[in-house]
Design a protein around this motif. Structure first.
Motif, PDB file in Angstrom:
ATOM      1  N   GLY A 199       0.819  -1.213   0.000  1.00  0.00           N
ATOM      2  CA  GLY A 199       0.000   0.000   0.000  1.00  0.00           C
ATOM      3  C   GLY A 199       0.849   1.257   0.000  1.00  0.00           C
ATOM      4  O   GLY A 199       2.074   1.207   0.112  1.00  0.00           O
ATOM      5  N   CYS A 200       0.180   2.388  -0.122  1.00  0.00           N
ATOM      6  CA  CYS A 200       0.866   3.678  -0.201  1.00  0.00           C
ATOM      7  C   CYS A 200       0.887   4.337   1.182  1.00  0.00           C
ATOM      8  O   CYS A 200      -0.132   4.427   1.844  1.00  0.00           O
ATOM      9  N   GLU A 201       2.056   4.825   1.573  1.00  0.00           N
ATOM     10  CA  GLU A 201       2.246   5.394   2.914  1.00  0.00           C
ATOM     11  C   GLU A 201       2.320   6.918   2.888  1.00  0.00           C
ATOM     12  O   GLU A 201       2.853   7.521   3.823  1.00  0.00           O
ATOM     13  N   ALA A 202       1.835   7.541   1.824  1.00  0.00           N
ATOM     14  CA  ALA A 202       1.941   9.009   1.721  1.00  0.00           C
ATOM     15  C   ALA A 202       1.386   9.664   2.986  1.00  0.00           C
ATOM     16  O   ALA A 202       0.277   9.379   3.416  1.00  0.00           O
ATOM     17  N   GLY A 203       2.190  10.529   3.559  1.00  0.00           N
ATOM     18  CA  GLY A 203       1.773  11.238   4.776  1.00  0.00           C
ATOM     19  C   GLY A 203       2.382  10.662   6.036  1.00  0.00           C
ATOM     20  O   GLY A 203       2.493  11.351   7.051  1.00  0.00           O
ATOM     21  N   THR A 204       2.784   9.386   5.989  1.00  0.00           N
ATOM     22  CA  THR A 204       3.406   8.776   7.172  1.00  0.00           C
ATOM     23  C   THR A 204       4.801   9.344   7.377  1.00  0.00           C
ATOM     24  O   THR A 204       5.235   9.592   8.495  1.00  0.00           O
ATOM     25  N   ILE A 205       5.504   9.500   6.244  1.00  0.00           N
ATOM     26  CA  ILE A 205       6.835  10.117   6.274  1.00  0.00           C
ATOM     27  C   ILE A 205       6.745  11.383   5.430  1.00  0.00           C
ATOM     28  O   ILE A 205       6.379  11.321   4.259  1.00  0.00           O
ATOM     29  N   ILE A 206       7.044  12.526   6.026  1.00  0.00           N
ATOM     30  CA  ILE A 206       7.003  13.762   5.237  1.00  0.00           C
ATOM     31  C   ILE A 206       8.416  14.115   4.777  1.00  0.00           C
ATOM     32  O   ILE A 206       9.399  13.591   5.307  1.00  0.00           O
ATOM     33  N   TYR A 207       8.507  15.010   3.798  1.00  0.00           N
ATOM     34  CA  TYR A 207       9.791  15.364   3.198  1.00  0.00           C
ATOM     35  C   TYR A 207       9.832  16.879   3.042  1.00  0.00           C
ATOM     36  O   TYR A 207       8.858  17.485   2.590  1.00  0.00           O
ATOM     37  N   VAL A 208      10.950  17.458   3.402  1.00  0.00           N
ATOM     38  CA  VAL A 208      11.117  18.910   3.276  1.00  0.00           C
ATOM     39  C   VAL A 208      12.186  19.188   2.220  1.00  0.00           C
ATOM     40  O   VAL A 208      13.339  18.770   2.373  1.00  0.00           O
ATOM     41  N   PHE A 209      11.807  19.858   1.157  1.00  0.00           N
ATOM     42  CA  PHE A 209      12.779  20.244   0.131  1.00  0.00           C
ATOM     43  C   PHE A 209      13.573  21.459   0.622  1.00  0.00           C
ATOM     44  O   PHE A 209      13.090  22.219   1.482  1.00  0.00           O
ATOM     45  N   THR A 210      14.758  21.661   0.053  1.00  0.00           N
ATOM     46  CA  THR A 210      15.619  22.761   0.494  1.00  0.00           C
ATOM     47  C   THR A 210      14.916  24.126   0.449  1.00  0.00           C
ATOM     48  O   THR A 210      15.076  24.926   1.369  1.00  0.00           O
ATOM     49  N   PRO A 211      14.103  24.439  -0.579  1.00  0.00           N
ATOM     50  CA  PRO A 211      13.411  25.747  -0.552  1.00  0.00           C
ATOM     51  C   PRO A 211      12.280  25.802   0.483  1.00  0.00           C
ATOM     52  O   PRO A 211      11.624  26.832   0.600  1.00  0.00           O
ATOM     53  N   GLY A 212      12.029  24.695   1.184  1.00  0.00           N
ATOM     54  CA  GLY A 212      11.056  24.734   2.267  1.00  0.00           C
ATOM     55  C   GLY A 212       9.745  24.009   2.016  1.00  0.00           C
ATOM     56  O   GLY A 212       8.959  23.810   2.943  1.00  0.00           O
ATOM     57  N   GLU A 213       9.466  23.618   0.756  1.00  0.00           N
ATOM     58  CA  GLU A 213       8.190  22.939   0.511  1.00  0.00           C
ATOM     59  C   GLU A 213       8.161  21.612   1.268  1.00  0.00           C
ATOM     60  O   GLU A 213       9.132  20.870   1.283  1.00  0.00           O
ATOM     61  N   VAL A 214       6.986  21.342   1.843  1.00  0.00           N
ATOM     62  CA  VAL A 214       6.802  20.100   2.586  1.00  0.00           C
ATOM     63  C   VAL A 214       5.816  19.239   1.819  1.00  0.00           C
ATOM     64  O   VAL A 214       4.734  19.698   1.442  1.00  0.00           O
ATOM     65  N   THR A 215       6.192  18.002   1.589  1.00  0.00           N
ATOM     66  CA  THR A 215       5.315  17.110   0.835  1.00  0.00           C
ATOM     67  C   THR A 215       5.033  15.842   1.628  1.00  0.00           C
ATOM     68  O   THR A 215       5.841  15.440   2.477  1.00  0.00           O
ATOM     69  N   VAL A 216       3.912  15.218   1.301  1.00  0.00           N
ATOM     70  CA  VAL A 216       3.577  13.942   1.937  1.00  0.00           C
ATOM     71  C   VAL A 216       4.346  12.801   1.291  1.00  0.00           C
ATOM     72  O   VAL A 216       4.386  11.696   1.833  1.00  0.00           O
ATOM     73  N   CYS A 217       4.959  13.036   0.147  1.00  0.00           N
ATOM     74  CA  CYS A 217       5.787  12.015  -0.501  1.00  0.00           C
ATOM     75  C   CYS A 217       6.625  12.676  -1.598  1.00  0.00           C
ATOM     76  O   CYS A 217       6.060  13.215  -2.549  1.00  0.00           O
ATOM     77  N   PRO A 218       7.949  12.627  -1.482  1.00  0.00           N
ATOM     78  CA  PRO A 218       8.764  13.277  -2.518  1.00  0.00           C
ATOM     79  C   PRO A 218       8.602  12.618  -3.877  1.00  0.00           C
ATOM     80  O   PRO A 218       8.695  13.289  -4.907  1.00  0.00           O
ATOM     81  N   TYR A 219       8.338  11.318  -3.888  1.00  0.00           N
ATOM     82  CA  TYR A 219       8.222  10.632  -5.177  1.00  0.00           C
ATOM     83  C   TYR A 219       6.991  11.102  -5.947  1.00  0.00           C
ATOM     84  O   TYR A 219       6.999  11.149  -7.172  1.00  0.00           O
ATOM     85  N   LEU A 220       5.918  11.456  -5.214  1.00  0.00           N
ATOM     86  CA  LEU A 220       4.747  12.016  -5.903  1.00  0.00           C
ATOM     87  C   LEU A 220       5.116  13.336  -6.570  1.00  0.00           C
ATOM     88  O   LEU A 220       4.692  13.621  -7.698  1.00  0.00           O
ATOM     89  N   VAL A 221       5.934  14.142  -5.888  1.00  0.00           N
ATOM     90  CA  VAL A 221       6.353  15.428  -6.459  1.00  0.00           C
ATOM     91  C   VAL A 221       7.264  15.202  -7.667  1.00  0.00           C
ATOM     92  O   VAL A 221       7.071  15.796  -8.737  1.00  0.00           O
ATOM     93  N   PHE A 222       8.253  14.298  -7.518  1.00  0.00           N
ATOM     94  CA  PHE A 222       9.143  14.008  -8.652  1.00  0.00           C
ATOM     95  C   PHE A 222       8.330  13.493  -9.841  1.00  0.00           C
ATOM     96  O   PHE A 222       8.543  13.896 -10.989  1.00  0.00           O
ATOM     97  N   ALA A 223       7.389  12.589  -9.544  1.00  0.00           N
ATOM     98  CA  ALA A 223       6.580  11.992 -10.611  1.00  0.00           C
ATOM     99  C   ALA A 223       5.732  13.054 -11.302  1.00  0.00           C
ATOM    100  O   ALA A 223       5.591  13.069 -12.534  1.00  0.00           O
ATOM    101  N   ALA A 224       5.165  13.960 -10.497  1.00  0.00           N
ATOM    102  CA  ALA A 224       4.301  15.002 -11.069  1.00  0.00           C
ATOM    103  C   ALA A 224       5.098  15.975 -11.943  1.00  0.00           C
ATOM    104  O   ALA A 224       4.522  16.672 -12.776  1.00  0.00           O
ATOM    105  N   ARG A 225       6.407  15.999 -11.768  1.00  0.00           N
ATOM    106  CA  ARG A 225       7.246  16.909 -12.561  1.00  0.00           C
ATOM    107  C   ARG A 225       7.791  16.247 -13.824  1.00  0.00           C
ATOM    108  O   ARG A 225       8.560  16.862 -14.562  1.00  0.00           O
ATOM    109  N   THR A 226       7.435  14.980 -14.060  1.00  0.00           N
ATOM    110  CA  THR A 226       7.887  14.323 -15.294  1.00  0.00           C
ATOM    111  C   THR A 226       6.968  14.733 -16.448  1.00  0.00           C
ATOM    112  O   THR A 226       5.815  15.133 -16.231  1.00  0.00           O
ATOM    113  N   PRO A 227       7.488  14.653 -17.695  1.00  0.00           N
ATOM    114  CA  PRO A 227       6.716  15.182 -18.835  1.00  0.00           C
ATOM    115  C   PRO A 227       5.345  14.531 -19.002  1.00  0.00           C
ATOM    116  O   PRO A 227       4.395  15.186 -19.422  1.00  0.00           O
ATOM    117  N   ALA A 228       5.225  13.249 -18.665  1.00  0.00           N
ATOM    118  CA  ALA A 228       3.953  12.562 -18.929  1.00  0.00           C
ATOM    119  C   ALA A 228       2.876  12.855 -17.884  1.00  0.00           C
ATOM    120  O   ALA A 228       1.711  12.520 -18.077  1.00  0.00           O
TER     121      ALA A 228
END
Ligand code: SF4
Length: 319
Positions: A199-228
Protein backbone atom coordinates in the motif's frame (compact mmCIF):
# COMPACT_ATOMS: atom_id res chain seq x y z
CA UNK A 1 19.25 25.81 4.37
CA UNK A 2 20.82 28.35 6.71
CA UNK A 3 21.46 27.14 10.26
CA UNK A 4 19.35 29.94 11.76
CA UNK A 5 16.33 28.92 9.66
CA UNK A 6 16.76 25.30 10.71
CA UNK A 7 16.93 26.23 14.39
CA UNK A 8 14.24 28.94 14.38
CA UNK A 9 11.71 27.47 11.96
CA UNK A 10 12.39 23.96 10.68
CA UNK A 11 12.92 22.21 14.00
CA UNK A 12 10.08 23.94 15.93
CA UNK A 13 7.60 23.35 13.08
CA UNK A 14 8.60 19.71 12.70
CA UNK A 15 8.30 19.33 16.47
CA UNK A 16 4.78 20.85 16.31
CA UNK A 17 4.02 18.28 13.60
CA UNK A 18 5.00 15.47 16.00
CA UNK A 19 8.10 14.50 14.00
CA UNK A 20 10.41 12.41 16.15
CA UNK A 21 12.90 11.04 13.62
CA UNK A 22 14.65 12.89 10.81
CA UNK A 23 16.92 11.81 8.00
CA UNK A 24 19.21 14.49 6.58
CA UNK A 25 19.76 13.94 2.90
CA UNK A 26 20.71 16.00 -0.13
CA UNK A 27 22.59 16.54 -2.29
CA UNK A 28 25.27 15.75 0.20
CA UNK A 29 24.39 16.92 3.72
CA UNK A 30 27.90 16.50 5.15
CA UNK A 31 29.29 19.36 3.02
CA UNK A 32 26.88 21.88 4.56
CA UNK A 33 29.11 24.42 6.37
CA UNK A 34 27.06 23.90 9.56
CA UNK A 35 26.42 20.18 9.14
CA UNK A 36 27.32 19.13 12.70
CA UNK A 37 25.57 22.17 14.24
CA UNK A 38 22.39 21.19 12.42
CA UNK A 39 22.64 17.59 13.60
CA UNK A 40 23.27 18.81 17.15
CA UNK A 41 20.21 21.07 17.01
CA UNK A 42 17.94 18.21 15.95
CA UNK A 43 19.38 15.98 18.69
CA UNK A 44 18.91 18.77 21.27
CA UNK A 45 15.24 18.86 20.25
CA UNK A 46 15.00 15.16 21.14
CA UNK A 47 14.78 13.87 17.57
CA UNK A 48 16.54 10.76 16.33
CA UNK A 49 18.82 11.63 13.40
CA UNK A 50 20.10 9.64 10.45
CA UNK A 51 22.01 10.90 7.45
CA UNK A 52 22.23 9.77 3.84
CA UNK A 53 25.69 10.38 2.45
CA UNK A 54 27.91 9.44 -0.46
CA UNK A 55 30.71 9.04 2.13
CA UNK A 56 33.30 10.82 0.02
CA UNK A 57 33.90 13.80 2.28
CA UNK A 58 32.88 12.53 5.72
CA UNK A 59 36.00 12.92 7.85
CA UNK A 60 37.19 11.37 11.11
CA UNK A 61 36.17 14.40 13.19
CA UNK A 62 32.63 14.27 11.78
CA UNK A 63 32.41 10.51 12.30
CA UNK A 64 33.51 10.83 15.94
CA UNK A 65 30.92 13.58 16.50
CA UNK A 66 28.17 11.47 14.91
CA UNK A 67 29.10 8.55 17.15
CA UNK A 68 28.92 10.79 20.20
CA UNK A 69 25.50 12.09 19.18
CA UNK A 70 24.13 8.62 18.35
CA UNK A 71 23.53 9.37 14.68
CA UNK A 72 23.36 6.55 12.14
CA UNK A 73 24.51 6.71 8.52
CA UNK A 74 23.14 5.41 5.23
CA UNK A 75 25.62 5.34 2.38
CA UNK A 76 24.95 5.40 -1.36
CA UNK A 77 26.82 2.65 -3.20
CA UNK A 78 25.61 1.89 -6.72
CA UNK A 79 27.92 -0.92 -7.73
CA UNK A 80 30.97 -2.58 -6.28
CA UNK A 81 33.79 -1.36 -8.54
CA UNK A 82 35.38 1.91 -9.61
CA UNK A 83 34.07 1.23 -13.13
CA UNK A 84 30.47 1.06 -11.94
CA UNK A 85 29.85 2.98 -8.71
CA UNK A 86 32.58 5.50 -9.50
CA UNK A 87 31.44 6.13 -13.06
CA UNK A 88 27.77 6.24 -12.03
CA UNK A 89 28.69 8.94 -9.49
CA UNK A 90 30.88 10.79 -12.02
CA UNK A 91 34.19 10.14 -10.24
CA UNK A 92 35.90 6.76 -10.51
CA UNK A 93 38.15 7.51 -7.53
CA UNK A 94 35.09 7.95 -5.29
CA UNK A 95 34.60 4.18 -5.03
CA UNK A 96 37.74 3.55 -2.95
CA UNK A 97 36.98 6.52 -0.70
CA UNK A 98 33.38 5.43 -0.14
CA UNK A 99 34.41 1.85 0.64
CA UNK A 100 37.04 3.00 3.14
CA UNK A 101 34.54 5.35 4.83
CA UNK A 102 31.86 2.65 5.03
CA UNK A 103 34.42 0.45 6.79
CA UNK A 104 35.12 3.26 9.26
CA UNK A 105 31.41 3.74 9.90
CA UNK A 106 31.06 0.00 10.40
CA UNK A 107 33.92 -0.06 12.93
CA UNK A 108 32.35 2.94 14.68
CA UNK A 109 29.03 1.07 14.91
CA UNK A 110 26.97 3.74 13.13
CA UNK A 111 26.49 2.19 9.68
CA UNK A 112 22.78 1.62 9.25
CA UNK A 113 22.32 0.83 5.57
CA UNK A 114 23.58 0.91 2.01
CA UNK A 115 21.42 2.63 -0.62
CA UNK A 116 21.85 1.24 -4.09
CA UNK A 117 20.53 2.04 -7.54
CA UNK A 118 21.26 -0.96 -9.83
CA UNK A 119 22.50 0.32 -13.20
CA UNK A 120 23.98 -0.92 -16.45
CA UNK A 121 27.53 0.16 -15.54
CA UNK A 122 27.72 -2.68 -13.00
CA UNK A 123 27.91 -6.43 -13.49
CA UNK A 124 25.01 -8.17 -11.77
CA UNK A 125 27.41 -10.11 -9.51
CA UNK A 126 28.58 -6.82 -8.00
CA UNK A 127 25.30 -6.53 -6.12
CA UNK A 128 25.96 -9.81 -4.32
CA UNK A 129 29.42 -8.52 -3.38
CA UNK A 130 27.81 -5.29 -2.20
CA UNK A 131 25.45 -7.26 0.08
CA UNK A 132 28.37 -9.28 1.46
CA UNK A 133 30.20 -6.00 2.11
CA UNK A 134 27.14 -4.62 3.93
CA UNK A 135 26.98 -7.69 6.12
CA UNK A 136 30.72 -7.64 6.87
CA UNK A 137 30.45 -4.04 8.05
CA UNK A 138 27.39 -4.49 10.26
CA UNK A 139 24.79 -2.73 8.09
CA UNK A 140 21.21 -3.53 8.98
CA UNK A 141 19.83 -3.19 5.47
CA UNK A 142 20.59 -2.83 1.79
CA UNK A 143 18.00 -0.93 -0.18
CA UNK A 144 17.99 -1.75 -3.90
CA UNK A 145 15.89 0.81 -5.75
CA UNK A 146 15.78 0.69 -9.57
CA UNK A 147 16.59 3.75 -11.63
CA UNK A 148 13.71 5.88 -12.73
CA UNK A 149 11.03 3.92 -10.93
CA UNK A 150 9.28 7.05 -9.68
CA UNK A 151 10.23 9.66 -12.21
CA UNK A 152 13.45 11.11 -10.79
CA UNK A 153 15.68 9.09 -13.12
CA UNK A 154 13.43 9.58 -16.09
CA UNK A 155 16.19 11.15 -18.23
CA UNK A 156 18.88 8.54 -17.55
CA UNK A 157 16.56 5.53 -17.40
CA UNK A 158 16.83 4.60 -21.08
CA UNK A 159 20.63 4.50 -20.95
CA UNK A 160 21.40 3.22 -17.46
CA UNK A 161 18.44 1.20 -16.19
CA UNK A 162 18.83 -2.55 -15.92
CA UNK A 163 16.41 -4.63 -17.98
CA UNK A 164 13.72 -6.75 -16.35
CA UNK A 165 15.80 -9.86 -16.99
CA UNK A 166 18.82 -8.36 -15.24
CA UNK A 167 16.70 -7.14 -12.34
CA UNK A 168 15.41 -10.69 -11.87
CA UNK A 169 18.98 -11.97 -11.82
CA UNK A 170 20.01 -9.30 -9.30
CA UNK A 171 17.09 -10.37 -7.13
CA UNK A 172 18.24 -14.01 -7.25
CA UNK A 173 21.83 -13.01 -6.43
CA UNK A 174 20.95 -10.74 -3.51
CA UNK A 175 17.91 -12.40 -1.89
CA UNK A 176 20.06 -15.07 -0.14
CA UNK A 177 21.68 -12.33 1.95
CA UNK A 178 18.32 -11.43 3.50
CA UNK A 179 18.14 -12.64 7.09
CA UNK A 180 17.68 -11.70 10.73
CA UNK A 181 20.73 -9.38 10.79
CA UNK A 182 20.51 -7.91 7.29
CA UNK A 183 17.36 -6.82 5.50
CA UNK A 184 17.63 -6.77 1.69
CA UNK A 185 14.87 -4.44 0.52
CA UNK A 186 14.05 -4.94 -3.17
CA UNK A 187 12.03 -1.88 -4.20
CA UNK A 188 9.83 -2.33 -7.26
CA UNK A 189 11.70 -5.29 -8.64
CA UNK A 190 9.76 -7.34 -11.23
CA UNK A 191 6.78 -8.93 -9.49
CA UNK A 192 7.65 -12.46 -10.59
CA UNK A 193 5.77 -14.14 -7.74
CA UNK A 194 2.53 -12.41 -8.76
CA UNK A 195 2.14 -11.01 -5.28
CA UNK A 196 -0.55 -8.47 -4.42
CA UNK A 197 0.97 -5.03 -4.07
CA UNK A 198 2.00 -3.05 -1.01
CA UNK A 199 0.00 0.00 0.00
CA UNK A 200 0.87 3.68 -0.20
CA UNK A 201 2.25 5.39 2.91
CA UNK A 202 1.94 9.01 1.72
CA UNK A 203 1.77 11.24 4.78
CA UNK A 204 3.41 8.78 7.17
CA UNK A 205 6.83 10.12 6.27
CA UNK A 206 7.00 13.76 5.24
CA UNK A 207 9.79 15.36 3.20
CA UNK A 208 11.12 18.91 3.28
CA UNK A 209 12.78 20.24 0.13
CA UNK A 210 15.62 22.76 0.49
CA UNK A 211 13.41 25.75 -0.55
CA UNK A 212 11.06 24.73 2.27
CA UNK A 213 8.19 22.94 0.51
CA UNK A 214 6.80 20.10 2.59
CA UNK A 215 5.32 17.11 0.83
CA UNK A 216 3.58 13.94 1.94
CA UNK A 217 5.79 12.01 -0.50
CA UNK A 218 8.76 13.28 -2.52
CA UNK A 219 8.22 10.63 -5.18
CA UNK A 220 4.75 12.02 -5.90
CA UNK A 221 6.35 15.43 -6.46
CA UNK A 222 9.14 14.01 -8.65
CA UNK A 223 6.58 11.99 -10.61
CA UNK A 224 4.30 15.00 -11.07
CA UNK A 225 7.25 16.91 -12.56
CA UNK A 226 7.89 14.32 -15.29
CA UNK A 227 6.72 15.18 -18.83
CA UNK A 228 3.95 12.56 -18.93
CA UNK A 229 2.32 13.60 -15.66
CA UNK A 230 -1.33 14.62 -15.58
CA UNK A 231 -1.06 15.78 -11.97
CA UNK A 232 0.49 19.04 -10.74
CA UNK A 233 3.28 18.83 -8.16
CA UNK A 234 1.39 21.37 -6.03
CA UNK A 235 -1.30 18.74 -5.34
CA UNK A 236 1.18 16.96 -3.08
CA UNK A 237 2.85 19.95 -1.42
CA UNK A 238 1.19 20.79 1.87
CA UNK A 239 2.94 24.05 2.70
CA UNK A 240 6.28 25.72 3.19
CA UNK A 241 8.16 25.22 6.43
CA UNK A 242 9.74 28.69 6.25
CA UNK A 243 6.60 30.67 5.52
CA UNK A 244 3.68 28.66 6.94
CA UNK A 245 3.54 28.78 10.75
CA UNK A 246 0.42 26.57 10.61
CA UNK A 247 2.30 23.71 8.97
CA UNK A 248 1.28 21.16 11.63
CA UNK A 249 -2.43 21.89 11.04
CA UNK A 250 -1.92 21.71 7.28
CA UNK A 251 -0.33 18.28 7.62
CA UNK A 252 -3.12 17.07 9.90
CA UNK A 253 -5.73 18.31 7.42
CA UNK A 254 -4.05 16.78 4.36
CA UNK A 255 -5.27 13.22 4.10
CA UNK A 256 -3.93 11.72 0.91
CA UNK A 257 -6.20 8.70 0.95
CA UNK A 258 -9.29 10.86 1.46
CA UNK A 259 -8.30 12.97 -1.54
CA UNK A 260 -7.41 10.09 -3.84
CA UNK A 261 -8.81 6.58 -4.07
CA UNK A 262 -6.14 4.08 -5.10
CA UNK A 263 -7.45 1.09 -7.03
CA UNK A 264 -10.50 2.99 -8.31
CA UNK A 265 -10.54 1.22 -11.65
CA UNK A 266 -12.38 -1.65 -13.30
CA UNK A 267 -9.35 -3.99 -13.23
CA UNK A 268 -8.86 -3.72 -9.47
CA UNK A 269 -12.58 -3.81 -8.75
CA UNK A 270 -12.88 -7.13 -10.57
CA UNK A 271 -9.65 -8.61 -9.19
CA UNK A 272 -9.77 -11.56 -6.79
CA UNK A 273 -6.72 -10.19 -4.91
CA UNK A 274 -8.30 -6.81 -4.31
CA UNK A 275 -9.10 -7.15 -0.60
CA UNK A 276 -5.49 -8.04 0.26
CA UNK A 277 -3.81 -5.70 -2.22
CA UNK A 278 -2.52 -2.22 -1.34
CA UNK A 279 -2.79 -1.23 -5.07
CA UNK A 280 0.86 -0.23 -5.36
CA UNK A 281 2.44 3.17 -5.78
CA UNK A 282 0.44 6.23 -6.90
CA UNK A 283 3.71 8.00 -7.81
CA UNK A 284 4.46 5.27 -10.35
CA UNK A 285 0.99 5.74 -11.83
CA UNK A 286 1.59 9.49 -12.07
CA UNK A 287 5.07 9.04 -13.63
CA UNK A 288 3.54 6.70 -16.21
CA UNK A 289 1.06 9.39 -17.23
CA UNK A 290 -1.95 7.98 -15.37
CA UNK A 291 -4.39 9.49 -12.93
CA UNK A 292 -4.20 8.29 -9.33
CA UNK A 293 -6.72 5.47 -9.07
CA UNK A 294 -5.52 3.74 -12.22
CA UNK A 295 -3.67 0.42 -12.03
CA UNK A 296 0.03 0.45 -11.06
CA UNK A 297 0.68 -1.37 -14.33
CA UNK A 298 4.43 -1.82 -13.84
CA UNK A 299 3.90 -4.02 -10.76
CA UNK A 300 0.35 -5.37 -10.91
CA UNK A 301 0.31 -9.14 -11.57
CA UNK A 302 -2.99 -8.84 -13.43
CA UNK A 303 -1.26 -6.93 -16.25
CA UNK A 304 -0.25 -9.34 -18.98
CA UNK A 305 3.32 -8.12 -19.61
CA UNK A 306 4.24 -8.60 -15.95
CA UNK A 307 3.76 -12.34 -16.29
CA UNK A 308 7.00 -14.28 -16.34
CA UNK A 309 7.16 -16.67 -19.24
CA UNK A 310 6.20 -20.16 -18.16
CA UNK A 311 5.08 -19.09 -14.71
CA UNK A 312 1.75 -20.33 -13.50
CA UNK A 313 -0.65 -17.40 -13.51
CA UNK A 314 -2.90 -16.62 -10.62
CA UNK A 315 -6.61 -16.49 -11.39
CA UNK A 316 -6.84 -12.76 -10.81
CA UNK A 317 -10.04 -12.10 -12.68
CA UNK A 318 -13.36 -13.83 -12.20
CA UNK A 319 -14.09 -16.16 -15.15
S1 SF4 B 1 -5.59 -5.61 -10.35
FE1 SF4 B 1 -5.51 -4.08 -8.68
S2 SF4 B 1 -6.12 -5.32 -6.88
FE2 SF4 B 1 -5.49 -6.82 -8.46
S3 SF4 B 1 -3.30 -7.20 -8.09
FE3 SF4 B 1 -3.43 -5.53 -9.59
S4 SF4 B 1 -3.32 -3.65 -8.36
FE4 SF4 B 1 -3.85 -5.33 -6.94
Amino acid sequence: MPLAEVVDKVIPRLDDSRVRRVTLTGGEPTIHPHFLDIVRAFRAAGMDVGICTNATTLNNVQIAALVEMGVHCNVSLDGFAADSHGRFRGDRASFAVTVATVEKLGRAGILQGLLCTPNTLAQNEEYARLCAFARANGARYVLLNPLGSMGRGVKSKAKLAKTTLHMREIFELTAPFDGPDLDIAHIRFPNTEARPLAGCEAGTIIYVFTPGEVTVCPYLVFAARTPASRHADTEFIVGNIFTDPDLAARLDDYRFHDRYLVGANATCTACSLSSGCGKGCPAAVVAAGGRIGEVDAEQCPAIEENHAEGRQLLPLMPA
